[in-house]
Design a protein around this motif. Structure first.
Motif, mmCIF file in Angstrom:
data_model
loop_
_atom_site.group_PDB
_atom_site.id
_atom_site.type_symbol
_atom_site.label_atom_id
_atom_site.label_comp_id
_atom_site.label_asym_id
_atom_site.label_seq_id
_atom_site.Cartn_x
_atom_site.Cartn_y
_atom_site.Cartn_z
ATOM 1 N N LYS A 65 68.010 -125.187 38.420
ATOM 2 C CA LYS A 65 68.080 -125.612 36.528
ATOM 3 C C LYS A 65 68.282 -126.815 36.205
ATOM 4 O O LYS A 65 69.126 -127.709 36.755
ATOM 5 N N ILE A 66 67.999 -126.812 34.785
ATOM 6 C CA ILE A 66 68.039 -128.910 34.280
ATOM 7 C C ILE A 66 69.146 -128.289 33.698
ATOM 8 O O ILE A 66 69.702 -127.458 32.725
ATOM 9 N N MET A 67 70.306 -129.371 34.081
ATOM 10 C CA MET A 67 71.284 -129.596 33.205
ATOM 11 C C MET A 67 71.257 -130.685 31.904
ATOM 12 O O MET A 67 70.754 -131.670 32.488
ATOM 13 N N ASP A 68 71.267 -130.496 30.824
ATOM 14 C CA ASP A 68 71.051 -130.432 29.690
ATOM 15 C C ASP A 68 72.338 -130.793 29.064
ATOM 16 O O ASP A 68 72.803 -131.835 28.136
ATOM 17 N N ASP A 69 73.500 -129.933 29.540
ATOM 18 C CA ASP A 69 74.421 -130.553 28.998
ATOM 19 C C ASP A 69 75.369 -130.929 29.805
ATOM 20 O O ASP A 69 75.707 -130.482 31.028
ATOM 21 N N LEU A 70 75.716 -132.471 29.413
ATOM 22 C CA LEU A 70 76.942 -132.440 30.670
ATOM 23 C C LEU A 70 78.719 -132.496 30.368
ATOM 24 O O LEU A 70 78.366 -132.652 30.882
ATOM 25 N N ALA A 71 78.369 -131.819 29.555
ATOM 26 C CA ALA A 71 79.977 -131.606 29.178
ATOM 27 C C ALA A 71 80.407 -130.586 29.861
ATOM 28 O O ALA A 71 80.044 -129.162 29.678
ATOM 29 N N ARG A 72 80.567 -130.612 31.353
ATOM 30 C CA ARG A 72 81.224 -129.428 32.251
ATOM 31 C C ARG A 72 82.673 -129.388 32.254
ATOM 32 O O ARG A 72 82.885 -130.205 33.034
ATOM 33 N N PRO A 73 83.471 -128.203 31.709
ATOM 34 C CA PRO A 73 84.417 -128.185 32.264
ATOM 35 C C PRO A 73 84.701 -128.113 33.176
ATOM 36 O O PRO A 73 85.871 -128.656 33.981
ATOM 37 N N ASP A 74 84.248 -127.523 33.837
ATOM 38 C CA ASP A 74 84.183 -126.969 35.707
ATOM 39 C C ASP A 74 84.762 -128.252 36.567
ATOM 40 O O ASP A 74 84.965 -128.847 37.832
ATOM 41 N N TRP A 75 84.035 -129.609 36.215
ATOM 42 C CA TRP A 75 84.303 -130.934 36.957
ATOM 43 C C TRP A 75 85.187 -131.997 35.957
ATOM 44 O O TRP A 75 85.665 -132.499 37.127
#
Length: 684
Positions: A65-75
């Motif tokens: 999938k395309i990552m539009d949102d870079l706000a990734r709490p899991d990272w």
């Protein structure tokens, strides 16, 4: 498992090789291209991101999938940044997606080229199923289960992935429990046999992955593990069966083929064992048994020839033993006599019926062994052991026997080990005594004028005093007192005693006697010997020097024979010295040996004659002055006493005779094993 660890190392290497600067000044397309390149190099990775120094996702890409949102709490986990700042690779706990597929995040730190500034990290999320499919394919068809568990024992990968989706509890397996409780694969029992989580009996091992702390477990059913062994045992059993069956058949065949000739050979061997040596085995066989029978016939023929030869040699040996002129006896180590030849039986009393008859009973009629016997002492008798004894033969004749003992080396246990050789030296001893007596008489003849003078002087004194007493009795009967008469009689008695002493010494020396073993006080023998030369010394004005102590130890031997030795040596010295010469006689004690030294300053003996002086009939004196037997007899007497006589001489300077004798200890035994050191004496 080395395969899993190697794939994780590959993941870390791929992340480290990616190049991103701190400001990410590359174009977005170029950065995204680099991220997709990582996903291309790592087919098991679903997602890749770039983190800045604060832990925020700056770039990212997902395989599906395309990552539009870079706000990734899991990272954006503080634990990730903390681990990266330490310069270590971060491995997240196992993550389970909604569909139950496990995955794990791997992040490597990213620093400035000089390693001074922390820029962030590069990470990927890896599907464990994809990772394990690459590893599990290597174990396909091996009837074994390979799976991974994390630090809590949760199943995170299995070659049958449905068990992961079902979240099978593999902690029931002993190997997994051991990993959770101990963590040391080396502590597993060998073999590690147990029932696994499915209730199946298996053999299990595990290996701990150092990078992640997981455990790779391998379990194989016992039936599959031992199938090859059971198959091998079955084949081996059939192989042994055919081998045994073949051996039995062959043994039956060859047994029937060889039985008859072997029985014939056994029968013939028994006959040969009973002494029948003229028997032969008839055979036409050309095999090994035929060769054996032929060799047996040759052996019996050789034995027959050897037996005949032994009989001939025995007959010759019997003739030699019976005609040798010497007695022979075989003796056991306990002195029991096993056999003796007929000649020795004539000399001694031998009781054939007495099994305990000993050699010391045979020779000295004593229940105790002879002193110093090498048989009792178990001494090596390869060197001659020579002893002389006097016995009374069965015919009542007195015989002097010399017996020598030899040790037999090649004997069987229980057989006699010693050979005694007995020689009759009665006639030899009689001749030696005649020679010694002749030597005595020769010495007396040489000293006759001295003896006459020694007796004539006191007789003249006796005559003078007797005549004077007779005259005074006629003329002065009243004036002669009893004291005067007593004085005359005392002088006459003293001179009579002097004459008696001289004649007694002369008679003692000239008396013919057999060897008499006794304890000898050497100074007394020397004084008695010197008394025979008083006139001879005075006539030539020879100066006699004597030196010895009175309390010297005694020696063992015949005192008259020792006196004959001293007289012979004194005669030689007296002949060698000129008027006013010197004769020195000393006795010393050292190293348990007694030494008598007689030294003169006479003419000496030429060097070329020194090795012949002890030979019989050899003399350097003029014809009529010597028989040549004196020193030879001296040598025999001193040797018989267990001593040594030496002669040293320098022509024109003098001669020294040394007699070395063993002394007697308090128990009557001889002491001293060797000859004392010889030191020259200065004779002036």
């Amino acid at each position: 498992m080395q395969e899993v660890d190697a794939l994780l190392v590959r993941v870390e290497a791929a992340l480290r090789e990616a190049e991103f600067d701190q400001a990410l000044q590359q174009t977005e397309d170029a950065a995204i291209t680099r991220i997709y390149r990582i996903l291309g190099e790592l087919p098991m990775a679903d997602e890749a991101v770039v983190l800045d120094a604060a832990g925020s996702v700056k770039l990212g890409a997902n395989r599906f999938k395309i990552m539009d949102d870079l706000a990734r709490p899991d990272w954006q986990d503080p634990a990730i940044i903390s681990r990266l700042r330490e310069g270590s690779v971060y491995y997240s706990p196992v993550l389970l997606a909604n569909n139950g597929i496990p995955s794990v995040k791997v992040v490597v730190p990213y620093f400035s080229p000089d390693r001074r500034m922390f820029w962030g990290g590069i990470g990927v999320q890896i599907r464990l199923r994809s990772l394990f499919e690459l590893v599990g394919s290597r174990h396909a068809g091996k009837q074994e289960e390979v799976f991974l568990v994390d630090q809590s024992g949760t199943l995170i990968a299995h070659d049958d992935f449905t068990k992961v989706l079902q979240q099978t509890d593999v902690a029931k397996s002993f190997t997994v429990r051991h990993f959770l409780e101990d963590g040391n694969p080396g502590g597993l029992p060998s073999p590690n046999r147990y029932q696994n989580y499915a209730g199946q009996e298996v053999l299990g091992v595990y290996s701990k992955l150092a990078r992640t702390g997981w455990a790779a477990v391998v379990e194989q059913p016992v039936s599959a593990a031992f199938a090859s062994i059971y198959s091998l045992l079955g084949k081996l059993a059939w192989f042994l069966f055919f081998i045994v069956a073949g051996a039995v058949l062959l043994s039956v065949f060859f047994g029937l083929f060889f039985t008859k000739p072997i029985e014939q050979l056994e029968k013939t061997v028994r006959q040969v064992g009973r002494g029948v040596l003229d028997i032969r085995i008839s055979t036409r066989r050309k095999d090994e048994l035929g060769s054996l029978m032929t060799a047996f016939n040759q052996m019996t023929a050789h034995l027959r020839m050897q037996s005949e030869k032994l009989l001939q040699e025995k007959e010759q040996l019997d003739a030699v033993v019976n005609g040798i002129g010497a007695g022979l006896a075989l003796v056991y180590p306990d002195c029991r006599v096993a056999w003796m030849n007929p000649l020795l039986e004539k000399w001694v009393r031998f009781d054939r019926n007495n099994q305990l008859f000993t050699c010391h009973q045979m020779f000295v009629n004593s229940p105790n062994p002879c002193s110093g016997c090498p048989i009792i002492l178990q001494r090596d008798t390869r060197e001659l052991w020579d002893q002389q004894i006097t016995i009374l033969s069965q015919q009542g004749e007195q015989k002097v026997l010399r017996h020598q003992i030899y040790h037999l080396e090649h004997v069987r246990p229980g057989d006699p080990e010693y050979l005694i050789v007995v020689e009759d030296i009665t006639e030899q001893r009689r001749m030696e005594e005649m020679l010694m007596q002749a030597d005595k008489l020769s010495a007396l003849g040489l000293m006759a004028s001295g003896f006459v003078h020694e007796i004539n002087n006191p007789l003249a004194t006796i005559q003078a005093y007797a005549e004077d007493l007779e005259d005074r009795l006629r003329s002065e009967r009243d004036g002669l007192t009893s004291e005067d008469v007593a004085r005359y009689l005392r002088i006459i008695r003293d001179n009579i005693s002097r004459s008696k002493k001289v004649t007694q010494h002369m008679l003692n020396f000239s008396r013919k006697s057999e060897w008499k073993q006794e304890y000898i006080h050497v100074p007394s023998v020397l004084e008695e010997s010197l008394s025979l030369f008083a006139h001879a010394f005075a006539k030539k004005r020879v100066r006699l020097e004597k030196e010895w102590e009175t309390d010297l130890p005694r020696v063992k031997g015949d005192s008259l024979q020792l006196m004959q030795v001293i007289v012979n040596l004194l005669n030689n010295s007296l002949d060698a010295v000129s008027d006013n010469g010197i004769i020195k006689l000393t006795v010393g004690f050292a190293n348990s040996r007694l030494q008598i030294r007689l030294c003169d300053n006479g003419t000496g003996i030429p060097k070329e004659y020194l090795n012949k002086v002890f030979d019989p009939f050899f003399t350097t004196k003029k014809v009529g002055k010597g028989t040549g037997l004196g020193l030879s007899i001296c040598y025999g007497i001193i040797t018989r006493m267990g001593g040594v006589i030496l002669l040293n001489s320098v022509e024109g300077q003098g001669t020294e005779a040394v007699i070395d004798l063993p002394v007697i200890d308090s128990k009557g035994g001889a002491t001293g094993d060797g000859v004392a050191e010889h030191q020259a004496i200065d004779c002036g």
